[in-house]
Write a protein that holds these residues in place. Structure first.
Motif, short mmCIF file in Angstrom:
data_model
loop_
_atom_site.label_atom_id
_atom_site.label_comp_id
_atom_site.label_asym_id
_atom_site.label_seq_id
_atom_site.Cartn_x
_atom_site.Cartn_y
_atom_site.Cartn_z
N UNK A 247 0.83 -1.21 0.00
CA UNK A 247 0.00 0.00 0.00
C UNK A 247 0.86 1.26 0.00
N UNK A 248 0.30 2.36 -0.50
CA UNK A 248 1.05 3.63 -0.44
C UNK A 248 1.33 3.99 1.02
N UNK A 249 2.53 4.47 1.32
CA UNK A 249 2.83 4.88 2.70
C UNK A 249 2.18 6.23 3.01
N UNK A 250 2.01 6.50 4.29
CA UNK A 250 1.46 7.78 4.71
C UNK A 250 2.58 8.65 5.24
N UNK A 251 2.56 9.92 4.87
CA UNK A 251 3.50 10.90 5.39
C UNK A 251 2.71 12.02 6.03
N UNK A 252 2.97 12.26 7.31
CA UNK A 252 2.31 13.37 7.98
C UNK A 252 2.84 14.66 7.39
N UNK A 253 1.96 15.62 7.12
CA UNK A 253 2.42 16.89 6.55
C UNK A 253 3.25 17.68 7.54
N UNK A 254 4.07 18.55 7.01
CA UNK A 254 4.82 19.47 7.87
C UNK A 254 3.80 20.35 8.59
N UNK A 255 4.06 20.65 9.83
CA UNK A 255 3.16 21.50 10.61
C UNK A 255 3.23 22.93 10.10
#
Length: 179
Positions: free
Chosen positions: A169-177
């Motif tokens: 599955x595509x990985x998740x990356x938390x956005x920069x704050x």
């Protein structure tokens, strides 16, 4: 200041520990009467040796052996996916994907992926960015998942294990704050 110690027990009368009362626990109607909290007794337990626990019997204490700690349950083995009906295999693997997305959202204290995605319209910039990233990731994950499951059902791809599916599955990356 007057104080009194009473002894807390659980629903099975097992001793939990001492409770300190103060003057606020004295009856306003009867100055010599202490208001004892529920689940507490006035009889002091004996010294409790290692490996024992105290049980209140209504008049005093009985010392009994401490039960052995329960062992960790054995992890459930992954079901034999090849033996499943197609709809059962699909239901199991989509459940694996849903759990993965929920656990990812919980890394930032959202209840799950659904909760994370609802923040896409938040007026808080940080929450809105995380929510929008969650919406985009959720869409990409489900697209990839259903494409893969369709390929499995027609026989062009081997049934993946749960771990293999998550890795595909595509990985998740938390956005920069946002500042």
């Amino acid at each position: 200041m007057k104080t009194k110690t009473v002894y807390q027990i659980d629903d099975h009368n097992v001793y939990l520990g001492p409770v300190s009362l103060d003057e606020s626990d004295i009856s306003p109607l009867e100055p010599d009467v202490w208001l004892i909290p529920g689940g507490c007794v006035e009889v002091q337990p004996p010294s409790i040796p290692e490996g024992k626990r105290a049980i209140f019997n209504g008049e005093g204490w009985d010392l009994i052996d401490q039960p052995a700690p329960e062992s960790e349950p054995e992890p459930k083995p992954e079901p034999e996916l090849a033996d499943m009906l197609p709809e059962d295999m699909r239901r199991y693997l989509t459940g694996v994907v849903q759990k993965h997305m929920d656990e990812t959202a919980q890394q930032r204290n959202y209840d799950g992926i659904l909760s994370l995605c609802t923040y896409a319209t938040s007026t808080n910039a940080k929450f809105a960015a995380e929510g929008q990233a969650g919406v985009e990731w959720r869409d990409d994950v489900w697209t990839a998942c259903y494409d893969l499951l369709d390929s499995v059902e027609v026989g062009s791809v081997v049934i993946p294990t749960a771990a293999e599916l998550i890795d595909l599955l595509p990985p998740f990356s938390w956005p920069e704050t946002p500042e």
